[in-house]
Design an enzyme around this catalytic site. Structure first.
Site, PDB file in Angstrom:
ATOM      1  N   HIS A 203      22.882  24.646  74.082  1.00 52.32           N
ATOM      2  CA  HIS A 203      21.523  24.091  74.191  1.00 52.32           C
ATOM      3  C   HIS A 203      21.182  23.745  75.630  1.00 52.32           C
ATOM      4  CE1 HIS A 203      20.589  22.839  69.791  1.00 52.32           C
ATOM      5  NE2 HIS A 203      20.040  23.988  70.115  1.00 52.32           N
TER       6      HIS A 203
ATOM      7  N   GLU B 286      21.763  17.216  56.575  1.00 58.85           N
ATOM      8  CA  GLU B 286      22.373  16.830  57.857  1.00 58.85           C
ATOM      9  C   GLU B 286      22.395  15.329  58.076  1.00 58.85           C
ATOM     10  OE1 GLU B 286      20.805  19.198  61.048  1.00 58.85           O
ATOM     11  OE2 GLU B 286      21.720  20.991  60.218  1.00 58.85           O
TER      12      GLU B 286
ATOM     13  N   ARG C 161       1.176  20.103  51.063  1.00 59.89           N
ATOM     14  CA  ARG C 161       2.407  19.293  50.941  1.00 59.89           C
ATOM     15  C   ARG C 161       3.615  20.122  50.515  1.00 59.89           C
ATOM     16  NH1 ARG C 161      -1.026  15.512  48.369  1.00 59.89           N
ATOM     17  NH2 ARG C 161      -1.696  13.954  49.866  1.00 59.89           N
TER      18      ARG C 161
ATOM     19  N   LYS D 284      27.959  29.962  55.667  1.00 58.59           N
ATOM     20  CA  LYS D 284      26.924  28.972  55.998  1.00 58.59           C
ATOM     21  C   LYS D 284      26.511  28.201  54.738  1.00 58.59           C
ATOM     22  CE  LYS D 284      22.758  27.604  58.213  1.00 58.59           C
ATOM     23  NZ  LYS D 284      21.740  27.761  59.215  1.00 58.59           N
TER      24      LYS D 284
ATOM     25  N   GLU E 139      26.525  34.044  66.255  1.00 61.05           N
ATOM     26  CA  GLU E 139      26.431  33.014  65.210  1.00 61.05           C
ATOM     27  C   GLU E 139      27.385  33.323  64.048  1.00 61.05           C
ATOM     28  OE1 GLU E 139      25.091  30.143  65.142  1.00 61.05           O
ATOM     29  OE2 GLU E 139      23.337  30.054  66.430  1.00 61.05           O
TER      30      GLU E 139
ATOM     31  N   ARG F 193      28.128  14.764  62.618  1.00 58.20           N
ATOM     32  CA  ARG F 193      29.327  15.472  63.073  1.00 58.20           C
ATOM     33  C   ARG F 193      29.436  16.783  62.297  1.00 58.20           C
ATOM     34  NH1 ARG F 193      32.985  11.951  65.345  1.00 58.20           N
ATOM     35  NH2 ARG F 193      34.724  13.019  64.367  1.00 58.20           N
TER      36      ARG F 193
ATOM     37  N   ASN G  61      27.706  23.007  64.659  1.00 57.30           N
ATOM     38  CA  ASN G  61      27.204  22.847  66.033  1.00 57.30           C
ATOM     39  C   ASN G  61      28.159  23.413  67.074  1.00 57.30           C
ATOM     40  OD1 ASN G  61      24.845  21.711  65.299  1.00 57.30           O
ATOM     41  ND2 ASN G  61      25.442  19.600  65.713  1.00 57.30           N
TER      42      ASN G  61
ATOM     43  N   HIS H  18      27.072  24.811  70.442  1.00 58.52           N
ATOM     44  CA  HIS H  18      25.669  24.460  70.653  1.00 58.52           C
ATOM     45  C   HIS H  18      25.474  23.345  71.680  1.00 58.52           C
ATOM     46  CE1 HIS H  18      25.044  27.118  67.332  1.00 58.52           C
ATOM     47  NE2 HIS H  18      23.740  26.931  67.346  1.00 58.52           N
TER      48      HIS H  18
ATOM     49  N   LYS I  64      15.995  24.616  57.377  1.00 58.79           N
ATOM     50  CA  LYS I  64      15.561  23.890  58.575  1.00 58.79           C
ATOM     51  C   LYS I  64      14.430  24.684  59.198  1.00 58.79           C
ATOM     52  CE  LYS I  64      18.751  22.452  61.510  1.00 58.79           C
ATOM     53  NZ  LYS I  64      20.065  22.419  62.195  1.00 58.79           N
TER      54      LYS I  64
HETATM   55  P1  NAD Z   1      13.147  36.499  67.121  1.00 51.50           P
HETATM   56  O1  NAD Z   1      12.585  36.125  65.815  1.00 51.50           O
HETATM   57  O2  NAD Z   1      12.356  36.190  68.334  1.00 51.50           O
HETATM   58  O3  NAD Z   1      13.505  38.043  67.102  1.00 51.50           O
HETATM   59  C1  NAD Z   1      14.017  38.641  68.256  1.00 51.50           C
HETATM   60  C2  NAD Z   1      13.180  39.855  68.673  1.00 51.50           C
HETATM   61  O4  NAD Z   1      13.499  40.931  67.802  1.00 51.50           O
HETATM   62  C3  NAD Z   1      11.675  39.654  68.558  1.00 51.50           C
HETATM   63  O5  NAD Z   1      11.071  40.288  69.658  1.00 51.50           O
HETATM   64  C4  NAD Z   1      11.315  40.366  67.275  1.00 51.50           C
HETATM   65  O6  NAD Z   1       9.989  40.881  67.289  1.00 51.50           O
HETATM   66  C5  NAD Z   1      12.313  41.507  67.262  1.00 51.50           C
HETATM   67  N1  NAD Z   1      12.682  41.989  65.953  1.00 51.50           N
HETATM   68  C6  NAD Z   1      12.812  41.292  64.812  1.00 51.50           C
HETATM   69  N2  NAD Z   1      13.288  42.097  63.842  1.00 51.50           N
HETATM   70  C7  NAD Z   1      13.425  43.312  64.378  1.00 51.50           C
HETATM   71  C8  NAD Z   1      13.889  44.570  63.874  1.00 51.50           C
HETATM   72  N3  NAD Z   1      14.336  44.684  62.641  1.00 51.50           N
HETATM   73  N4  NAD Z   1      13.889  45.639  64.714  1.00 51.50           N
HETATM   74  C9  NAD Z   1      13.495  45.513  66.010  1.00 51.50           C
HETATM   75  N5  NAD Z   1      13.070  44.347  66.536  1.00 51.50           N
HETATM   76  C10 NAD Z   1      13.046  43.265  65.737  1.00 51.50           C
HETATM   77  O7  NAD Z   1      14.574  35.804  67.386  1.00 51.50           O
HETATM   78  P2  NAD Z   1      15.859  35.564  66.481  1.00 51.50           P
HETATM   79  O8  NAD Z   1      16.988  35.778  67.391  1.00 51.50           O
HETATM   80  O9  NAD Z   1      15.817  36.272  65.184  1.00 51.50           O
HETATM   81  O10 NAD Z   1      15.734  34.013  66.141  1.00 51.50           O
HETATM   82  C11 NAD Z   1      15.750  33.049  67.154  1.00 51.50           C
HETATM   83  C12 NAD Z   1      15.068  31.812  66.624  1.00 51.50           C
HETATM   84  O11 NAD Z   1      15.768  31.363  65.456  1.00 51.50           O
HETATM   85  C13 NAD Z   1      15.081  30.665  67.612  1.00 51.50           C
HETATM   86  O12 NAD Z   1      13.786  30.106  67.667  1.00 51.50           O
HETATM   87  C14 NAD Z   1      16.069  29.679  67.012  1.00 51.50           C
HETATM   88  O13 NAD Z   1      15.749  28.350  67.328  1.00 51.50           O
HETATM   89  C15 NAD Z   1      15.896  29.953  65.545  1.00 51.50           C
HETATM   90  N6  NAD Z   1      17.042  29.533  64.721  1.00 51.50           N
HETATM   91  C16 NAD Z   1      16.794  28.797  63.628  1.00 51.50           C
HETATM   92  C17 NAD Z   1      17.835  28.388  62.810  1.00 51.50           C
HETATM   93  C18 NAD Z   1      17.551  27.572  61.589  1.00 51.50           C
HETATM   94  O14 NAD Z   1      18.478  27.083  60.940  1.00 51.50           O
HETATM   95  N7  NAD Z   1      16.301  27.413  61.212  1.00 51.50           N
HETATM   96  C19 NAD Z   1      19.152  28.768  63.113  1.00 51.50           C
HETATM   97  C20 NAD Z   1      19.388  29.557  64.239  1.00 51.50           C
HETATM   98  C21 NAD Z   1      18.315  29.934  65.048  1.00 51.50           C
END
Ligand code: NAD
Length: 398
Positions: free
Chosen positions: A271, A256, A140, A246, A204, A260, A264, A267, A162
């Site tokens: 999306h 959230e 939990r 942020k 971002e 509004r 976003n 996005h 999130k």
């Molecule tokens: P990711 O975690 O897939 O990382 C991108 C790639 O980079 C992967 O192949 C990873 O192995 C590699 N990588 C990671 N760190 C590295 C490093 N230091 N050196 C070399 N390679 C490295 O993608 P991301 O862009 O970090 O995140 C995207 C995800 O985040 C999506 O699923 C998105 O929905 C989510 N997201 C969540 C929130 C939230 O508020 N929770 C906000 C924005 C995005």
């Protein structure tokens, strides 16, 4: 009655309301956690020790991050006396599934982890979202700490609690709010990030500058070459600035409740582009950059945004090598398909399609009356030929 020292009687006298009165349950949970920035792995682990003084750690990372940075982190944890057990998931969005989460839950259940021990998510947004969701569900809710290794995770995904995994029907469909115990970013981890992921993370950060912080936007405009070259002190200022913005924005509405949300920005169309291109070929940050460019054009067309502000935004995106028009997207996104995807989003969201339209650098307006014609025009916009061959080359680089 005499009780041993340290044992106290808990005294309560809860009155009973009339039998037909509505019983009200209230559960208000507000969390506060530190977001810290380290210049070395040693310093990062020291920070970790302050928030996890004596608990055991279950560390989740992906294969790529494990190969690049796992050994150094494990050795430092060991040197500072932290008992750690480690597992990895395959890199990339395809891992952000219930199946991966189930495997992580099995791993935790088979380990000696107790409810107060700590899950540490060491990676990009995929590791953080998946491990965070597992932490929200295991017993939990167990504490977790984020160690972001991508720019996108440092400026966005690691903050706000999130957490989610994807479902074949939709991205992030199975999720929760579960706030981390701490977020610890360290610049050495970013040093190995591929250029394309640096740019995607930067989108971002640009977003946060446009909606809420001219100072952050100016930092990006001024220091863009150093950011793209992964210069450590500039990266640190960028991540620190974007995280500050942020955190200030989520503080106003951490769960959230208000749909509004300026966060976003970019996005809505972003999306839809991710959906029609099949989640993967266009990175999240790339889709958001294109979505921001479209929103700026819609705003400009309405006379809500000045030409100067819109040019500043598009120029930064272009200089960063991010897609500003459809031809620059890494995968084709047919306008008709994007409009159909937006229509689906509209149906899911009570018939309203909300757009965050920038009005200047630092201000935005939210509206749900953007027409299909305005969207079509923004999607079909094509730029003047780029006079700068260096930028044109970057735009098509992998
Ligand atoms: P990711 O975690 O897939 O990382 C991108 C790639 O980079 C992967 O192949 C990873 O192995 C590699 N990588 C990671 N760190 C590295 C490093 N230091 N050196 C070399 N390679 C490295 O993608 P991301 O862009 O970090 O995140 C995207 C995800 O985040 C999506 O699923 C998105 O929905 C989510 N997201 C969540 C929130 C939230 O508020 N929770 C906000 C924005 C995005």
């Amino acid at each position: 009655m005499s009780l041993p020292p340290g044992i106290h009687v808990i005294h309560d006298a809860i009155a009973l309301p009339a039998p037909h009165d509505t019983v009200r349950a209230r559960a208000v949970h507000r969390a506060e956690y530190p977001v810290v920035f380290a210049d070395s792995v040693e310093e990062a682990v020291k920070h970790l020790r302050t928030v996890v003084p004596d608990q055991r750690i279950a560390l989740v990372t992906d294969d790529t991050v494990a190969a690049l940075h796992g050994r150094e982190l494990r050795e430092e944890l060991h040197r500072q006396g932290v008992e750690t057990t480690v597992t990895t998931i395959a890199p990339g969005e395809a891992s952000k599934t219930l199946r991966t989460a189930e495997r992580l839950l099995d791993w935790l259940a088979g380990s000696r982890m107790r409810r107060r021990d700590v899950l540490v998510a060491f990676g990009g947004g995929v590791v953080i979202d998946t491990a965070g969701w597992v932490a929200s569900a295991y017993m939990r809710g167990m504490p977790y700490v984020n160690l972001p290794t991508t720019l996108l995770a440092g400026v966005d995904a690691a903050l706000g609690g999130k957490v989610a995994v994807d479902h074949p029907q939709a991205k992030n469909l199975i999720g929760a709010f579960h706030q981390p115990t701490a977020v610890i970013a360290a610049t050495p981890w970013l040093s190995t990030l591929p250029a394309r992921h640096v740019r995607a993370g930067l989108a971002e950060a640009v977003k946060k500058g446009v909606i809420a912080s001219p100072a952050l936007f100016e930092l990006i405009e001024r220091d863009l070459p150093e950011i793209l070259a992964l210069e450590p002190s500039t990266l640190r200022r960028l991540v620190h600035g974007a995280a500050t913005v942020k955190c200030a924005l989520i503080d106003r509405d951490p769960y959230e409740e208000d749909l509004r949300r300026p966060l976003n920005f970019g996005h809505t169309i972003g999306h839809a582009v991710e959906t029609v291109t099949g989640y993967g070929p266009v990175l999240h940050g790339e889709a958001v950059a294109f979505g921001m460019a479209c929103a700026a054009r819609i705003s400009l067309g309405r006379g809500w945004m000045t030409g100067t502000a819109s040019t500043r935004l598009l120029t930064v995106l272009r200089r960063a090598g991010l897609p500003c028009d459809r031809a620059q997207l890494p995968a084709p996104a047919d306008p008709g398909a994007v409009l159909a995807a937006l229509e689906k989003i509209r149906l899911i969201r009570d018939g309203r399609l909300r757009f965050v339209l920038p009005t200047d650098i630092g201000t935005s307006a939210i509206t749900d009356d953007v027409t299909d014609d305005e969207i079509r025009q923004a999607l079909s916009w094509s730029p003047d030929p780029d006079p700068d061959p260096r930028t044109a080359r970057r735009n098509t680089a992998p």
